[in-house]
Motif scaffolding. Structure first.
Motif, PDB file in Angstrom:
ATOM      1  N   TYR A 174       0.826  -1.082   0.029  1.00  0.00           N
ATOM      2  CA  TYR A 174       0.163   0.161  -0.070  1.00  0.00           C
ATOM      3  C   TYR A 174       0.827   1.439  -0.039  1.00  0.00           C
ATOM      4  O   TYR A 174       1.771   1.478   0.814  1.00  0.00           O
ATOM      5  N   THR A 175       0.846   2.054  -1.056  1.00  0.00           N
ATOM      6  CA  THR A 175       1.787   3.040  -1.325  1.00  0.00           C
ATOM      7  C   THR A 175       0.935   4.645  -1.189  1.00  0.00           C
ATOM      8  O   THR A 175      -0.426   4.560  -1.522  1.00  0.00           O
ATOM      9  N   TYR A 176       1.523   5.379  -1.020  1.00  0.00           N
ATOM     10  CA  TYR A 176       0.906   6.899  -0.846  1.00  0.00           C
ATOM     11  C   TYR A 176       1.821   7.866  -1.436  1.00  0.00           C
ATOM     12  O   TYR A 176       3.064   8.059  -1.208  1.00  0.00           O
ATOM     13  N   LYS A 177       1.488   8.785  -2.485  1.00  0.00           N
ATOM     14  CA  LYS A 177       2.276   9.633  -3.065  1.00  0.00           C
ATOM     15  C   LYS A 177       1.312  10.889  -3.262  1.00  0.00           C
ATOM     16  O   LYS A 177       0.386  10.942  -4.236  1.00  0.00           O
ATOM     17  N   GLU A 178       1.477  12.175  -2.683  1.00  0.00           N
ATOM     18  CA  GLU A 178       0.861  13.299  -3.050  1.00  0.00           C
ATOM     19  C   GLU A 178      -0.648  13.438  -3.327  1.00  0.00           C
ATOM     20  O   GLU A 178      -1.189  13.632  -4.402  1.00  0.00           O
ATOM     21  N   GLY A 179      -1.462  12.730  -2.293  1.00  0.00           N
ATOM     22  CA  GLY A 179      -2.745  12.701  -2.455  1.00  0.00           C
ATOM     23  C   GLY A 179      -3.084  11.396  -3.277  1.00  0.00           C
ATOM     24  O   GLY A 179      -4.601  11.332  -3.304  1.00  0.00           O
ATOM     25  N   CYS A 180      -2.464  10.781  -3.750  1.00  0.00           N
ATOM     26  CA  CYS A 180      -2.824   9.422  -4.362  1.00  0.00           C
ATOM     27  C   CYS A 180      -2.165   8.093  -3.864  1.00  0.00           C
ATOM     28  O   CYS A 180      -1.084   8.071  -3.641  1.00  0.00           O
ATOM     29  N   ALA A 181      -3.336   7.356  -3.491  1.00  0.00           N
ATOM     30  CA  ALA A 181      -2.984   6.198  -2.718  1.00  0.00           C
ATOM     31  C   ALA A 181      -2.914   4.998  -4.004  1.00  0.00           C
ATOM     32  O   ALA A 181      -3.948   4.933  -4.671  1.00  0.00           O
ATOM     33  N   LYS A 182      -2.081   4.117  -3.783  1.00  0.00           N
ATOM     34  CA  LYS A 182      -2.059   2.808  -4.656  1.00  0.00           C
ATOM     35  C   LYS A 182      -2.077   1.539  -3.879  1.00  0.00           C
ATOM     36  O   LYS A 182      -1.067   1.608  -3.066  1.00  0.00           O
ATOM     37  N   THR A 183      -2.302   0.552  -4.548  1.00  0.00           N
ATOM     38  CA  THR A 183      -2.077  -0.757  -3.992  1.00  0.00           C
ATOM     39  C   THR A 183      -1.343  -1.623  -5.276  1.00  0.00           C
ATOM     40  O   THR A 183      -1.819  -1.761  -6.156  1.00  0.00           O
ATOM     41  N   VAL A 184       0.144  -1.897  -4.781  1.00  0.00           N
ATOM     42  CA  VAL A 184       0.689  -2.492  -5.879  1.00  0.00           C
ATOM     43  C   VAL A 184       0.969  -3.883  -5.559  1.00  0.00           C
ATOM     44  O   VAL A 184       1.182  -4.229  -4.244  1.00  0.00           O
ATOM     45  N   LEU A 185       0.268  -5.061  -6.377  1.00  0.00           N
ATOM     46  CA  LEU A 185       0.228  -6.282  -6.278  1.00  0.00           C
ATOM     47  C   LEU A 185       1.586  -6.840  -6.970  1.00  0.00           C
ATOM     48  O   LEU A 185       1.525  -6.779  -7.828  1.00  0.00           O
ATOM     49  N   VAL A 186       2.086  -7.873  -6.376  1.00  0.00           N
ATOM     50  CA  VAL A 186       3.045  -8.465  -6.641  1.00  0.00           C
ATOM     51  C   VAL A 186       2.977 -10.030  -6.647  1.00  0.00           C
ATOM     52  O   VAL A 186       2.351 -10.707  -5.426  1.00  0.00           O
ATOM     53  N   CYS A 187       2.663 -10.880  -7.724  1.00  0.00           N
ATOM     54  CA  CYS A 187       2.173 -12.259  -7.462  1.00  0.00           C
ATOM     55  C   CYS A 187       3.219 -13.150  -8.436  1.00  0.00           C
ATOM     56  O   CYS A 187       3.462 -12.789  -9.560  1.00  0.00           O
ATOM     57  N   THR A 188       3.726 -14.126  -7.798  1.00  0.00           N
ATOM     58  CA  THR A 188       4.631 -15.236  -8.414  1.00  0.00           C
ATOM     59  C   THR A 188       4.255 -16.536  -8.506  1.00  0.00           C
ATOM     60  O   THR A 188       4.978 -17.461  -8.631  1.00  0.00           O
ATOM     61  N   ALA A 189       2.704 -16.700  -8.445  1.00  0.00           N
ATOM     62  CA  ALA A 189       1.930 -17.919  -8.540  1.00  0.00           C
ATOM     63  C   ALA A 189       2.127 -18.553  -9.713  1.00  0.00           C
ATOM     64  O   ALA A 189       2.284 -17.732 -10.880  1.00  0.00           O
ATOM     65  N   GLN A 190       2.184 -19.867 -10.028  1.00  0.00           N
ATOM     66  CA  GLN A 190       2.121 -20.645 -11.168  1.00  0.00           C
ATOM     67  C   GLN A 190       1.234 -19.965 -12.200  1.00  0.00           C
ATOM     68  O   GLN A 190       0.126 -20.070 -11.929  1.00  0.00           O
ATOM     69  N   ASN A 191       1.580 -19.707 -13.415  1.00  0.00           N
ATOM     70  CA  ASN A 191       0.797 -19.312 -14.571  1.00  0.00           C
ATOM     71  C   ASN A 191       0.138 -18.014 -14.297  1.00  0.00           C
ATOM     72  O   ASN A 191      -0.814 -17.639 -14.941  1.00  0.00           O
ATOM     73  N   SER A 192       0.562 -17.204 -13.152  1.00  0.00           N
ATOM     74  CA  SER A 192       0.116 -15.798 -13.111  1.00  0.00           C
ATOM     75  C   SER A 192       1.003 -14.904 -12.555  1.00  0.00           C
ATOM     76  O   SER A 192       0.756 -14.221 -11.415  1.00  0.00           O
ATOM     77  N   VAL A 193       2.216 -14.947 -13.015  1.00  0.00           N
ATOM     78  CA  VAL A 193       2.982 -14.122 -12.535  1.00  0.00           C
ATOM     79  C   VAL A 193       2.740 -12.513 -13.005  1.00  0.00           C
ATOM     80  O   VAL A 193       2.611 -12.316 -14.050  1.00  0.00           O
ATOM     81  N   ARG A 194       2.564 -11.513 -11.958  1.00  0.00           N
ATOM     82  CA  ARG A 194       2.494 -10.405 -12.317  1.00  0.00           C
ATOM     83  C   ARG A 194       2.777  -9.225 -11.339  1.00  0.00           C
ATOM     84  O   ARG A 194       3.086  -9.649 -10.318  1.00  0.00           O
ATOM     85  N   ILE A 195       2.954  -7.962 -11.782  1.00  0.00           N
ATOM     86  CA  ILE A 195       2.911  -6.882 -10.927  1.00  0.00           C
ATOM     87  C   ILE A 195       1.977  -5.815 -11.471  1.00  0.00           C
ATOM     88  O   ILE A 195       1.958  -5.471 -12.511  1.00  0.00           O
ATOM     89  N   ASN A 196       0.968  -5.436 -10.761  1.00  0.00           N
ATOM     90  CA  ASN A 196       0.271  -4.196 -11.087  1.00  0.00           C
ATOM     91  C   ASN A 196      -0.636  -3.539  -9.891  1.00  0.00           C
ATOM     92  O   ASN A 196      -0.384  -3.778  -8.898  1.00  0.00           O
ATOM     93  N   GLU A 197      -1.226  -2.759 -10.339  1.00  0.00           N
ATOM     94  CA  GLU A 197      -1.928  -1.675  -9.344  1.00  0.00           C
ATOM     95  C   GLU A 197      -3.349  -2.360  -9.235  1.00  0.00           C
ATOM     96  O   GLU A 197      -3.958  -2.791 -10.349  1.00  0.00           O
ATOM     97  N   THR A 198      -3.758  -2.530  -8.147  1.00  0.00           N
ATOM     98  CA  THR A 198      -5.348  -3.033  -7.932  1.00  0.00           C
ATOM     99  C   THR A 198      -5.827  -2.093  -7.078  1.00  0.00           C
ATOM    100  O   THR A 198      -5.734  -1.301  -6.313  1.00  0.00           O
ATOM    101  N   ARG A 199      -7.275  -1.986  -7.059  1.00  0.00           N
ATOM    102  CA  ARG A 199      -8.226  -1.386  -6.543  1.00  0.00           C
ATOM    103  C   ARG A 199      -9.004  -2.238  -5.404  1.00  0.00           C
ATOM    104  O   ARG A 199      -9.958  -1.805  -4.613  1.00  0.00           O
TER     105      ARG A 199
END
Length: 119
Positions: A36-61
């Protein structure tokens, strides 16, 4: 399906998390982390997943569920990087590795994220 180097670069440029502060870390499973990150009035949730067949890094709401029993790695990260500022976040060369440089007071940390299954 794994991300290639061009996709990782594009995702990191769109996330734009350099200069953000890490407010919290949640680990719902052994292969998933949420920052959970925050910068200048903007909060973001950055998801990092290394599961089999679903490797990703992305913002999620979506709300990331907490594990019933706190995992040790999450507790370690919380004690070290909660409140830290992300100084830089970049991909190492053409590898599927992300290097995050963090500062917390006088302390500096480097966190590497390997984006392949079972990392």
């Amino acid at each position: 399906m794994s991300l290639n180097c061009n996709e990782i670069n594009l995702i990191l440029s769109e996330l734009d998390i350099t200069g953000t502060f890490i407010q919290d870390v949640v680990q719902p499973g052994y292969d998933t982390m949420a920052f959970y990150t925050y910068k200048e009035g903007c909060a973001k949730t950055v998801l990092v997943c290394t599961a089999q067949n679903s490797v990703r890094i992305n913002e999620t709401r979506r709300k990331i569920p907490k594990n019933e029993k706190p995992l040790r790695f999450m507790e370690f990260l919380k004690s070290r990087i909660r409140g830290a500022k992300i100084v830089s976040c970049r991909q190492l060369g053409l590898e599927r590795i992300i290097k995050m440089e963090l500062t917390h007071g006088d302390d500096s940390f480097i966190m590497y994220i390997r984006l392949w299954s079972n990392a």
